[in-house]
Design an enzyme around this catalytic site. Sequence first.
Site, PDB file in Angstrom:
ATOM      1  N   ASP A   1       0.862  -1.188   0.000  1.00  0.00           N
ATOM      2  CA  ASP A   1       0.000   0.000   0.000  1.00  0.00           C
ATOM      3  C   ASP A   1       0.898   1.238   0.000  1.00  0.00           C
ATOM      4  O   ASP A   1       1.920   1.288   0.704  1.00  0.00           O
ATOM      5  CB  ASP A   1      -0.911   0.019   1.232  1.00  0.00           C
ATOM      6  CG  ASP A   1      -1.965   1.103   1.135  1.00  0.00           C
ATOM      7  OD1 ASP A   1      -2.945   0.900   0.398  1.00  0.00           O
ATOM      8  OD2 ASP A   1      -1.804   2.149   1.790  1.00  0.00           O
TER       9      ASP A   1
ATOM     10  N   GLU B   1      -4.499   2.534  -4.577  1.00  0.00           N
ATOM     11  CA  GLU B   1      -3.060   2.599  -4.335  1.00  0.00           C
ATOM     12  C   GLU B   1      -2.512   1.282  -3.818  1.00  0.00           C
ATOM     13  O   GLU B   1      -1.432   1.233  -3.230  1.00  0.00           O
ATOM     14  CB  GLU B   1      -2.732   3.728  -3.345  1.00  0.00           C
ATOM     15  CG  GLU B   1      -3.290   3.553  -1.949  1.00  0.00           C
ATOM     16  CD  GLU B   1      -4.683   4.173  -1.769  1.00  0.00           C
ATOM     17  OE1 GLU B   1      -4.986   4.566  -0.636  1.00  0.00           O
ATOM     18  OE2 GLU B   1      -5.434   4.268  -2.755  1.00  0.00           O
TER      19      GLU B   1
END
Length: 356
Positions: A239, A282
Amino acid sequence: MKPISPLSININDDDFLSWTGADTYTRARLFEFALEHANDPVIITTTQLDLPGPHIVYVNRAFTLQCGYSTEEAIGQTPRILQGPLTDRAEIVRMRSELLQGNPFVGETINYRKDGSPYFMEWSVNGLYDDKGVLHFYVAVQRDVSASKAYEQRIQEQARELAHVNQNLAIANQDLAESNQNLATANQELAKVNARLVELALTDSLTGLANHRAYQSRLKEELDRAKRYQTPLSLLSIDVDRFKSYNDVHGHPEGDVALQQIAELLKAHTRSSDCVARPGGEEFAVILPNTDHEGALCHAENLRAQVEAYNWPNRPLTISIGTSTTSPADNFTCPLIQLADEALYRSKSTGRNRVS
């Protein structure tokens, strides 16, 4: 310059063959008539190559039509009025060198019309000498090759697209050609479209990585392979740290560029047997076949360090990574995605920019 009228000359066939039947004036009119009605622009200039020369002393009708200058506007000007930002300076220097050596010149560059629009051209320049070898003029003949250049560019673009057609398309095209030669052309186009649809269905449009669907399918395949060969399988859940604030400050276009760069870094530092994916947002994932947990941690740390070390243009970006591994030791019962997400949560909650 007024258009030249068709000539009425009483010369028999033998005279035409030898040119002995036409006087100097008539032959000059014939040549002028031919120049005026030639399809290619012709420019005649003085021989002074240094500024302020050379000067234009003659242009034909094709020149005025192609370049937009009238005869009156062109006469007395230098051919440099046709040059612009995209004109190949090296070609101009080469032309000067050839002419100074007494050689004819043939080249290609970009010229500009009176309205500022560019066009590709091929041109030749030859010196006009008298019987004593004295140079009096330079004669330049131009040809607009913009259409052929555009065609070449289209061919190159098509060639680049064809280079991305995958192996399955080649096999499918071969089978279709062998099964029905009469329908080969139509089937080939259909196969290309189908291959593109498959690629779009399995590829993340922003980064070119495997999308969520392809990621899930590949993970199942690798798990089945690990069970078959009794080899470990690891998963990295990744992430981008504080990415929402990055988007808020720098805008979504800059955020997209950042995601693309992270994808490039991940691809550049993984093995060809690994699968790098972008499940969404993301979030990224890396499937590591035949990799135990220690190897997964080492691999994850390398990826984390690569992203951290990259020279980001707006502000530093980092990633947090969670790892998980399944192997014969746990009878391949480990829930890879769940454990990798839990490890990712620990990385995020303990300070980010780390591996768990």
